[in-house]
Design a protein around this motif. Structure first.
Motif, PDB file in Angstrom:
ATOM      1  N   LEU A  79      46.475 -38.769  -4.077  1.00 34.64           N
ATOM      2  CA  LEU A  79      47.505 -39.672  -4.583  1.00 34.64           C
ATOM      3  C   LEU A  79      48.582 -39.930  -3.533  1.00 34.64           C
ATOM      4  O   LEU A  79      48.986 -41.083  -3.324  1.00 34.64           O
ATOM      5  N   LEU A  80      49.024 -38.898  -2.852  1.00 33.41           N
ATOM      6  CA  LEU A  80      50.054 -39.088  -1.828  1.00 33.41           C
ATOM      7  C   LEU A  80      49.572 -40.048  -0.751  1.00 33.41           C
ATOM      8  O   LEU A  80      50.322 -40.901  -0.283  1.00 33.41           O
ATOM      9  N   ASN A  81      48.317 -39.945  -0.390  1.00 35.91           N
ATOM     10  CA  ASN A  81      47.736 -40.838   0.608  1.00 35.91           C
ATOM     11  C   ASN A  81      47.800 -42.292   0.135  1.00 35.91           C
ATOM     12  O   ASN A  81      48.152 -43.196   0.892  1.00 35.91           O
ATOM     13  N   ARG A  82      47.466 -42.525  -1.129  1.00 36.03           N
ATOM     14  CA  ARG A  82      47.497 -43.887  -1.664  1.00 36.03           C
ATOM     15  C   ARG A  82      48.920 -44.418  -1.766  1.00 36.03           C
ATOM     16  O   ARG A  82      49.174 -45.594  -1.500  1.00 36.03           O
ATOM     17  N   ILE A  83      49.855 -43.548  -2.129  1.00 36.62           N
ATOM     18  CA  ILE A  83      51.251 -43.978  -2.215  1.00 36.62           C
ATOM     19  C   ILE A  83      51.773 -44.337  -0.821  1.00 36.62           C
ATOM     20  O   ILE A  83      52.403 -45.376  -0.635  1.00 36.62           O
ATOM     21  N   SER A  84      51.500 -43.490   0.160  1.00 35.35           N
ATOM     22  CA  SER A  84      51.983 -43.788   1.514  1.00 35.35           C
ATOM     23  C   SER A  84      51.324 -45.054   2.065  1.00 35.35           C
ATOM     24  O   SER A  84      51.940 -45.801   2.828  1.00 35.35           O
ATOM     25  N   ALA A  85      50.092 -45.335   1.656  1.00 34.22           N
ATOM     26  CA  ALA A  85      49.413 -46.554   2.104  1.00 34.22           C
ATOM     27  C   ALA A  85      50.127 -47.808   1.593  1.00 34.22           C
ATOM     28  O   ALA A  85      50.132 -48.843   2.274  1.00 34.22           O
ATOM     29  N   ILE A  86      50.744 -47.725   0.425  1.00 38.63           N
ATOM     30  CA  ILE A  86      51.499 -48.864  -0.109  1.00 38.63           C
ATOM     31  C   ILE A  86      52.625 -49.233   0.854  1.00 38.63           C
ATOM     32  O   ILE A  86      52.862 -50.407   1.140  1.00 38.63           O
TER      33      ILE A  86
END
Length: 185
Positions: A20-27
């Motif tokens: 999830l953190l990876n997806r949030i940072s990708a935003i």
């Protein structure tokens, strides 16, 4: 006329899922927005985790990003606040040669004047901890640098809002609904 860039503390309440953190940072990455600070911890509700990020962007950008974050399945709710709306702190650790603690009176003055505290002392080194605003930690760093800092690390921002956050009630309702649904199954 361009919008004003502000510093926002973004608080994201989530389930604890891998990736999830990876997806949030990708935003943020897709929009070429740097995350200045990041911390993760448990929240006030069992099994709900909290990411706290700091970004410098316009409110319009922040609104769009908040919407994208909340579309992630594991995200329960996201909020953003200005510095004026939050109480926040960071922490810095400084590792310095022990001999300097006793041989350099200026080091003792820096510790006293900055309200830093000594965490540990041994023959080779001592460790100072300074909590406060980033600017306060930066000042201690600048003052200690001429003496030689063996290691330095700074935490991400941790923050609470000045006003009541309805998230605790919302999260408890969600948890109660999930437990009721689980009990029926």
């Amino acid at each position: 006329m361009s919008e004003k860039i502000n510093t926002y503390t973004v608080t994201i309440y989530t389930e604890n899922n891998i990736g999830l953190l990876n997806r949030i940072s990708a935003i943020f990455q897709r929009r070429k927005i740097n995350i200045e600070s990041l911390s993760a911890s448990e929240s006030e509700i069992d099994d709900v985790f909290k990411f706290t990020l700091v970004v410098n962007i316009t409110e319009h950008q922040m609104e769009k990003i908040k919407g994208q974050i909340e579309r992630q399945v594991e995200v329960i709710k996201a909020f953003y606040h200005t510095d004026e709306e939050t109480i926040f702190t960071e922490s810095g650790l400084f590792k310095i040669k022990s001999e300097l603690l006793f041989e350099e009176p200026q080091i003792q003055n820096i510790i006293k004047d900055s309200h830093a505290r000594i965490v540990t002392v041994n023959r080779e080194f001592f460790v100072l901890e300074k909590s406060g605003r980033r600017s306060e930690i930066d000042l201690v760093h600048r003052e200690l640098k001429p003496f030689g800092i063996m290691q330095f690390t700074r935490s991400g921002r941790i923050a609470v809002t000045k006003t009541e956050m309805p998230i605790s009630t919302l999260l408890q309702q969600i948890k109660d609904e999930q437990e009721a649904a689980f009990a029926k199954a």
